[in-house]
Structure formats: C-alpha cells, structure tokens
Design an enzyme around this catalytic site. Structure first.
Site, PDB file in Angstrom:
ATOM      1  N   GLU A  52      -2.108  10.139   2.991  1.00  0.00           N
ATOM      2  CA  GLU A  52      -3.360  10.881   3.148  1.00  0.00           C
ATOM      3  C   GLU A  52      -3.764  11.080   4.606  1.00  0.00           C
ATOM      4  O   GLU A  52      -4.659  11.876   4.898  1.00  0.00           O
ATOM      5  CB  GLU A  52      -4.481  10.169   2.391  1.00  0.00           C
ATOM      6  CG  GLU A  52      -4.313  10.272   0.868  1.00  0.00           C
ATOM      7  CD  GLU A  52      -5.351   9.483   0.105  1.00  0.00           C
ATOM      8  OE1 GLU A  52      -6.045   8.656   0.730  1.00  0.00           O
ATOM      9  OE2 GLU A  52      -5.469   9.680  -1.115  1.00  0.00           O
TER      10      GLU A  52
ATOM     11  N   GLU B  27      10.745  -6.958  -5.335  1.00  0.00           N
ATOM     12  CA  GLU B  27       9.876  -7.670  -4.399  1.00  0.00           C
ATOM     13  C   GLU B  27      10.382  -9.062  -4.045  1.00  0.00           C
ATOM     14  O   GLU B  27       9.855  -9.717  -3.152  1.00  0.00           O
ATOM     15  CB  GLU B  27       8.469  -7.784  -4.968  1.00  0.00           C
ATOM     16  CG  GLU B  27       8.323  -8.717  -6.153  1.00  0.00           C
ATOM     17  CD  GLU B  27       6.863  -8.850  -6.580  1.00  0.00           C
ATOM     18  OE1 GLU B  27       6.379  -9.997  -6.567  1.00  0.00           O
ATOM     19  OE2 GLU B  27       6.226  -7.837  -6.909  1.00  0.00           O
TER      20      GLU B  27
END
Length: 277
Positions: A87, A118
């Site tokens: 963004e 992860e």
C-alpha cells in the site's frame, strides 16, 4: 523426542480465552464479546508508542540515506507485512522496492497456508538475500507469538550483517524481540478464540504497521500538510480526490485544477506548477 520449547514459555497469545462455551453463545453475544476485546487493542498499542517512535526514527533515517524497509513474517503476520508494503506505492507514490513484504512460503502463502514454512530458521535470510539486502536496509520481523523460527533466523543474520532490525510482537520477552534492536511488544492478552492471533494480535500489528509506515513516509516528505500529494492516480475516485486537493491548496477552479492534474499526472507537480516561480 523433539523438545517443544514453547511449552515451557509463558506465551500470552496462547492462553485460554477469557470466555467459555463460545459454541453456546448467540450470534449477538459472540459479536459483542469480540467487540469488547477489540476495544482493548488501541490501549495496548498506545503503551508501545515510545518503542514505535524509536523504530520509526531509525527507519526514516536509513531510508533518507537510500535504504529500504523489509517486513518479514509468517502466516497472518507475514500477510499484514505484505499488505502494508504493497500500500505504500499507491498511497505515497514511492517505488515498489522501497518497502518490501516477505512471507514464509512465498507469495503462495498469501492466499494459502504453506505447511511448516515458518519453522525454517535459515529460509528467512535466504529470502532476504534475493533482494540484495545490505547494511543500508532495515528488517522488521512480524510475529504475534514472538517465537517464529523463520523470523528469528532472519533477524539474527541481519544483525550479524550489520543491518538495523526491529520487530512487532504480541508477547513480552520473546525470542524475536531478543533479536531485534528496536522491538515493539504489543501485549493484547488472550484472544477471544483461544490462540487465534489473526484477531486482537493481528489488529494490533496492523495498527502498529500503519503508524510505522505513515510516520516514516511523512518524515521522508511524501505528505504535504495532511494530504497524499504523491498518491498514484489509479482510479477515478483518486483522480477526483486529487482535483479537490489542488482546488483547496491553490484556490483554482475545478476546470483549471482538472487540466493541471491531467497535464502533470501528480497532485504535487500540479500544485507546484500553479505557484508563481
């Protein structure tokens, strides 16, 4: 047998919910109780403002010298980093390689969980190396639990290579925070749905990332007054917003402001062009 270290740690985000028998609640009760918990998040974030200030200051200084900001995380935390990074270009008109979000498991993991991605302590740094990361950059690890191996390994290697490191976690005294030079620890307490850190923890991380990137971009001069003068004009709504900005800033009429924006393709450039030199 593999020892699970987390079983011996006090992890707030893994505590049982303060609410029992969720499956027996009415829809109204579920919503009201979630909302009650959500209201506590801004207060938890407020307590960490001094930590966010230190991190934002360090990031702004590095980026002013040509450095980049990297977010790295897994699961919900990784997705939030990718969202904030993606963004920045449309909001502040910066290049797409100024703020970069990296998620364990790659772009596939943005939409679909990648099993055990992860848990790899080496892969985080390897993923950062794909971007020719160097000591001019900043790496911010995002991990609600503060125990994610992917993030721990990435921050550790970043430190070893002379980079500035930070983190956003939702537990105190976590391994991730121990690796970060500028830790932000937003402790929001147990989740409404036990262990579901996409809820309060995710909300807290999103708020912190909003504060971090916005503060940095303002200090880098990507905002004029309170306006996004460098935003990308990617749709009609944003073009109209740009015209309004020009009208308010310069006092020009709508037609002239529209013509300026069409000519220069940038609110900032249009405003500068309207000011006598």
């Amino acid at each position: 047998m593999t020892e699970i270290k987390e079983l011996h740690m006090e992890i707030t985000t893994e505590r049982d919910s303060n609410y029992k028998d969720l499956d027996k609640m009415s829809v109204r009760e579920i919503l009201e109780n979630i909302n009650r918990e959500d209201k506590t998040v801004p207060d938890a974030v407020e307590k960490t403002i001094p930590q966010i200030e230190k991190l934002a200051t360090a990031v702004a200084e590095k980026m002013a010298d040509g450095g980049r900001l990297f977010y790295i995380g897994a699961g919900t935390s990784g997705r939030l980093g990718v969202v904030d990074a993606s963004e920045c270009p449309p909001t502040f008109g910066v290049p797409f390689d100024w703020v970069i979000g990296i998620i364990a498991g790659g772009d596939t993991a943005i939409r679909k969980a990648v099993e055990f991605a992860e848990d790899d302590t080496e892969q985080g740094w390897l993923d950062l190396l794909k971007y020719d990361i160097n000591e001019g950059d900043v790496v911010v690890g995002i991990a609600a639990s503060g125990t994610t191996p992917y993030v721990i390994g990435a921050l550790r290697k970043a430190n070893e290579n002379g980079l500035i490191t930070g983190c956003v976690v939702c537990n105190s005294n976590s391994p991730v925070a121990a690796e970060a030079q500028f830790p932000v620890e937003v402790v929001v307490g147990p989740e409404f749905l036990s262990g579901s850190t996409r809820m309060k923890s995710g909300t807290a991380q999103k708020l912190v990332l909003n504060m971090l990137s916005t503060a940095v971009m303002i200090k880098l001069g990507r905002v004029k007054g309170n306006k996004m003068v460098d935003m990308q004009l990617t749709n009609h709504k944003l073009f109209v917003r740009g015209v309004r900005m020009i009208m308010k800033e310069t006092g020009l009429d709508q037609t002239t402001s529209t013509q300026l924006l069409e000519r220069y393709g940038s609110v900032r450039k249009a405003i500068n062009a309207s000011v006598p030199q």
